[in-house]
Design an enzyme around this catalytic site. Sequence first.
Site, mmCIF file in Angstrom:
data_model
loop_
_atom_site.group_PDB
_atom_site.id
_atom_site.type_symbol
_atom_site.label_atom_id
_atom_site.label_comp_id
_atom_site.label_asym_id
_atom_site.label_seq_id
_atom_site.Cartn_x
_atom_site.Cartn_y
_atom_site.Cartn_z
ATOM 1 N N LYS A 97 0.814 -1.218 0.000
ATOM 2 C CA LYS A 97 0.000 0.000 0.000
ATOM 3 C C LYS A 97 0.850 1.272 0.000
ATOM 4 O O LYS A 97 0.353 2.350 -0.333
ATOM 5 C CB LYS A 97 -0.946 0.013 1.203
ATOM 6 C CG LYS A 97 -0.300 0.126 2.565
ATOM 7 C CD LYS A 97 -1.353 0.003 3.665
ATOM 8 C CE LYS A 97 -0.743 0.070 5.050
ATOM 9 N NZ LYS A 97 -0.227 1.403 5.394
ATOM 10 N N ASP A 98 2.142 1.157 0.357
ATOM 11 C CA ASP A 98 3.025 2.330 0.356
ATOM 12 C C ASP A 98 3.577 2.661 -1.025
ATOM 13 O O ASP A 98 4.155 3.736 -1.226
ATOM 14 C CB ASP A 98 4.206 2.112 1.308
ATOM 15 C CG ASP A 98 3.787 2.068 2.768
ATOM 16 O OD1 ASP A 98 2.714 2.627 3.094
ATOM 17 O OD2 ASP A 98 4.518 1.465 3.573
ATOM 18 N N ARG A 149 -7.794 8.983 4.503
ATOM 19 C CA ARG A 149 -8.812 7.980 4.162
ATOM 20 C C ARG A 149 -9.570 7.542 5.411
ATOM 21 O O ARG A 149 -10.811 7.501 5.422
ATOM 22 C CB ARG A 149 -8.130 6.766 3.505
ATOM 23 C CG ARG A 149 -9.045 5.555 3.334
ATOM 24 C CD ARG A 149 -8.244 4.343 2.844
ATOM 25 N NE ARG A 149 -7.146 4.008 3.724
ATOM 26 C CZ ARG A 149 -7.264 3.282 4.830
ATOM 27 N NH1 ARG A 149 -8.443 2.829 5.191
ATOM 28 N NH2 ARG A 149 -6.206 3.018 5.569
ATOM 29 N N ARG A 173 3.327 4.269 18.237
ATOM 30 C CA ARG A 173 1.961 4.787 18.209
ATOM 31 C C ARG A 173 1.145 4.238 19.380
ATOM 32 O O ARG A 173 0.360 4.964 20.000
ATOM 33 C CB ARG A 173 1.299 4.422 16.879
ATOM 34 C CG ARG A 173 1.971 5.079 15.681
ATOM 35 C CD ARG A 173 1.261 4.742 14.379
ATOM 36 N NE ARG A 173 2.032 5.219 13.229
ATOM 37 C CZ ARG A 173 1.544 5.398 12.012
ATOM 38 N NH1 ARG A 173 0.276 5.131 11.769
ATOM 39 N NH2 ARG A 173 2.298 5.831 11.027
ATOM 40 N N CYS A 262 -0.865 7.276 -1.313
ATOM 41 C CA CYS A 262 -1.340 6.557 -0.136
ATOM 42 C C CYS A 262 -1.911 7.486 0.930
ATOM 43 O O CYS A 262 -2.503 7.033 1.903
ATOM 44 C CB CYS A 262 -0.220 5.696 0.459
ATOM 45 S SG CYS A 262 1.218 6.623 0.996
#
Length: 545
Positions: A97-98, A149, A173, A262
């Site tokens: 996805k990157d 997104r 995170r 992305c």
Amino acid sequence: MLIEEPLTEIAKKRTKKVDRVLIIGTRGSELALWQANYVKNKLAEIGIQAELKVIKTQGDIVQHLRLDKLEGKGFFTKELEEELLTGGIDIAVHSHKDLPTIQPSGLTIAAVTSREDPSELLIIHKDCVDLKKRLALKHNATVGTSSNRRKAQLLAMRPDLEFDDLRGNVLTRIEKLRDENYDAIMLAKAGITRIGVDLSDFHVEELPPVEIIPAPAQGVLAVQIKESDKDLYDMLQLINDAGVAETIAVEREVLNRFDAGCHAPLGCYCRKQDGKYEVWTSKADSDEEFPDRLYLSAEHTDGLAERIANKFDKNRKLPSNVFITRDVSESNYFYRAMTARGIAVEGRSLIRIFPIIHKLDPYILKYVDWIFFGSKNGIENFFRLAPRLSKRTKFAVIGRGSEEMLRQFGHAPDFSGERLGINMEQIAAEFAKLATGTTVLIPRAKDSLETIQQSLTSETKVINLPVYQTRIDTNVSKSNANVLIFTSPSNVEAYFVDNLVDPGQKIICIGRSTAKKIEELGLPYTLPYSPDEIGLAEAVFGLDY
């Protein structure tokens, strides 16, 4: 009898030139190293030895900017690709996805891995949980995410939420959430699964890819090499998942058609199920705009991305108004999705709901293991009886709409048919696996279909509990809306006592039992994937005019 050759023997026949120790380039985070080692182990299975080389990327170095403020689209990949081109590494392993949709000149994706679950996880600090709210998150909570997104889709469901940028690797995170910098954070389930993060001190809501639509190719690893290395390319086909490559090619082509990176507020998810390709797409122009959503199914992938792109054409004609056979508030997802595109909504129920029991025998609930709800009305009328439930009692719901209603009474479902859409037979079969040998209570409408009951095994004790009945209104006035949405068989009966469908009016049915009533009238209709407000919005957006 056919004896299969080991992969190493097949590999030897394919090529004789990959006899060196390959260098795999990777970022240095725990997740990136897991991914690179996963590919390294796959290579070892086919007789190729490799070692890792850690390379820092722009995305790793620049931590003070939002991802959408970084220059270019390949801020997690550019440095790895430069090492490939200059010969510093033989293979680069990326989260697919990157990657930008267009490969740099001289490079190619030689293989993709099997797909990890592309669901999203909303990880909530336990002090910020509110089970009565959608997503189990308290009012005005602050969510940490760097994804436009995710933000656009979450805001569509919960417009009260606030957002703060979140950077760093997965473990960083999670520590920021533990330190109460946020009330919740959202991460891809794939990364959490791969490195085995312990989330036991948080409340976790798993959001399937048909609810929060993931980034194209989320959960897939890409193995990138130099285009000129033909022998290595041939060898890597032994670890390539051709089925995954086919479905993510649709997602990536959609991404390419919108020229989105992305960080764009675009989600696309394609899967092959029961011989058909199903695709969900969510797109907004900004992270604060209400996203358009689309569900399409097709027999093959040819032209599928083009069909999706055409549906999102801003100049495409949409209905000017819709009629739905239920009361719809202005805060409702469906109402906001329609009005965001200038579509007027007329909502009125054509039936009346009446309770048929007013007291519940507490003995009935004493030995109940599961309570299965097939409708919002079943939930409302059951809890109106103030049931005293055992702590061991689990809850099952038909889908998103029922889940939201259940949460309003302070309970989260232990089983949801959400992932299976409107396929009641599949939902019943999946639930039956869990419920075998238990006692299941099913609060329902009088004279309702008994699809769930019929699927449960003989070892399962079923308690049918009719808690309400419906009566249709008389003298129902006609609607001139472009789209007629029917939410139950009773509403169909009520409407067509005195009314007909005008030429050009389109019909959407919220479930198969409702559709059956429309079929009896000989009328065409559309079924949404899921029988709730999101599914209805997708169905309206997918209609052609």
